[in-house]
Design an enzyme around this catalytic site. Structure first.
Site, PDB file in Angstrom:
ATOM      1  CG  HIS A 159     -17.170 -42.355 -28.782  1.00 43.87           C
ATOM      2  ND1 HIS A 159     -16.805 -42.346 -30.110  1.00 43.87           N
ATOM      3  CD2 HIS A 159     -18.504 -42.592 -28.753  1.00 43.87           C
ATOM      4  CE1 HIS A 159     -17.895 -42.536 -30.852  1.00 43.87           C
ATOM      5  NE2 HIS A 159     -18.935 -42.705 -30.055  1.00 43.87           N
ATOM      6  CE  LYS A 286       4.083 -45.963 -12.224  1.00 40.43           C
ATOM      7  NZ  LYS A 286       5.047 -45.575 -13.262  1.00 40.43           N
ATOM      8  CD  GLU A 293       2.419 -51.796 -18.498  1.00 40.73           C
ATOM      9  OE1 GLU A 293       2.754 -50.715 -18.994  1.00 40.73           O
ATOM     10  OE2 GLU A 293       2.888 -52.223 -17.428  1.00 40.73           O
TER      11      GLU A 293
END
Ligand code: ARG
Length: 460
Positions: A159, A286, A293
């Site tokens: 989970h 960043k 991705e």
């Protein structure tokens, strides 16, 4: 209106409408099959000579002509013609221009229906081999990384909540197992791809005394399609390939998700090499995990092609229908997407930096050895459900005190259960926890080392 004479123009009195000509042409994309088309034609011509339908001299002219066409295409001395519809008629027309009327004999005992089915199978066979090579490279990179990280400990999650300590080597081998199943699925698929349709002709076979097994041998097919109607019409092999590809992309998307999480500021378990990331045009801090991705995103298009092909095939009556021309673009894109994704992953994995300290810190923070404490009490005679309750109370105490289980004093432990003795501290270490899971398939470093040995043998 087209002015080029079509190979099939005999029964027509009016030329093809210009838009229809472009609409029905496949040469814009099936030109990609040219090498396989020529390979199939050469084998077909040799077979025709072998059974006496072509003279040896005619066959030689055809083979030389086709070889010259192949060189023209490869060197760019070539223009594809939409008026000539597809790769097959472009090549055959050019062959005849080069060698004269003998070129017109090549299509004896053959149809574009069995020709195109053969081309796609030859193409897919080659691409499956290319994909297997990338898959092998990726699995090997993962096994190598696992070997470096057999003793590294990180939190295992259920989970996405910290659950129990696991070794990073063990975690990486989970990916290897998924990819090993993908590999065997591709092997299975290849066996059904590598069956030759040629000789089925348009649908019913041909009245020439062809020797299909001879052609199959020349082309390296393991078998010859048993039924001519089936041979020209079904594309189940391409659907099966796309299903296997979809499963690989599904696995890569899961893998991607973990790499993205792990490289985030919140986890900091790994660093991806700069070579596989990009920056932001506005936020100077960043470093984005673009490769994982994109691969995660690309899984969608592969699933889409699987559905396209299933729908393309659905309800088609026997035998060949022009619908099947629509198989190529999805197949090509599945191949390109899968091959590219595997390649970039195989290149990226060896360049990962593992942040062992961060993994360890995160494992210590999550009460990940609580199950070990419960198991300890069970081994001392307490029923598991009671042990679960006792440990739950101890964890609650630790949350209130903002400390870890391993930092409780023995006196405090004994307030929860007097079965707890000094030996608990070894049990609660991360090393003790993983080492205890020492059975086939478990996370103990000793087991991971053995699993790596077995994997290397299976890969060989
Ligand atoms: N371009 C066609 C295809 O991709 C080749 C077969 C055409 N056959 C036919 N009878 N029109 O399927």
């Amino acid at each position: 209106m087209s002015t080029v004479e079509k190979p099939w123009s005999g029964r027509f009195t009016a030329p093809t409408d210009a838009f229809v000509e472009a609409f029905t042409a496949s040469v814009g994309f099936d030109q990609r099959l040219y090498e396989y088309d020529i390979m199939g034609s050469i084998a077909h011509a040799r077979m025709l000579a072998h059974v006496g339908v072509l003279a040896a001299e005619e066959c030689e002219q055809i083979v030389q002509g086709l070889t010259a066409v192949q060189q023209d295409i490869a060197s760019g001395n070539w223009q594809w013609s939409i008026a000539l519809e597809d790769v097959h008629m472009n090549i055959e027309t050019r062959l005849t221009e080069k060698i004269g009327i003998v070129g017109k004999k090549l299509h004896t005992g053959r149809s574009r229906n069995d020709q195109v089915a053969t081309d796609i199978r030859l193409y897919l066979r080659q691409e499956i081999d290319n994909i297997q090579a990338e898959l092998q490279r990726l699995i090997t990179a993962l096994v190598n990384l696992a070997e470096n990280e057999t003793d590294t400990i990180l939190p295992g999650f259920t989970h996405l909540q910290s659950a129990q300590p696991v070794t990073f080597g063990h975690h990486l081998l989970a990916w290897c197992e998924m990819l090993m199943r993908d590999r065997s699925r591709l092997q299975d698929c290849r066996a059904r791809v590598n069956v030759m349709p040629l000789g089925a002709a348009a649908l019913a076979g041909t009245s020439y005394p062809i020797d299909r097994h001879y052609t199959a041998q020349l082309l390296g097919f393991d078998g010859v399609a048993e039924n001519s109607l089936d041979a020209v019409s079904d594309r189940d092999f391409a659907i099966e390939f796309s299903a296997a590809a979809s499963l690989i992309m599904m696995h890569l998307s899961r893998f991607s998700e973990e790499l993205i999480l792990w490289s985030s500021a919140q986890f900091q378990f790994i660093d991806l090499s700069d070579a596989f990331c990009t920056g932001s045009s506005i936020m100077p801090q960043k470093k984005n995990p673009d490769v994982p991705e994109l691969v995660r995103g690309k899984s969608g298009r592969v699933y889409g092609h699987l559905i396209s092909l299933l729908t393309l095939m659905k309800s088609q009556p026997l035998a060949y229908n022009k619908d099947n021309q629509e198989d190529k673009e999805p197949i090509f894109d599945v191949v390109d997407t899968l091959r590219g994704s595997l390649k970039v992953y195989a290149d990226m994995i060896p360049a990962i930096t593992v942040k062992r300290d961060r993994m360890r810190e995160a494992t210590l923070a999550g009460f990940t050895t609580a199950t070990d404490l419960a198991d300890y009490l069970v081994k001392k005679g307490m029923p598991f459900r009671d042990a679960h309750e006792v440990v739950g109370l101890a964890v609650r105490h630790c949350i209130e005190q903002d400390c870890g289980l391993e930092s409780l004093s023995l006196e405090t432990f004994q307030q929860f259960s007097n079965l707890i003795q000094e030996d608990i501290y070894q049990v609660l270490t991360l090393e003790g926890s993983v080492a205890a899971r020492n059975h086939f398939g478990g996370t103990a470093p000793a087991q991971v080392r053995q699993a790596i040995g077995r994997l290397r043998e299976r890969l060989a």
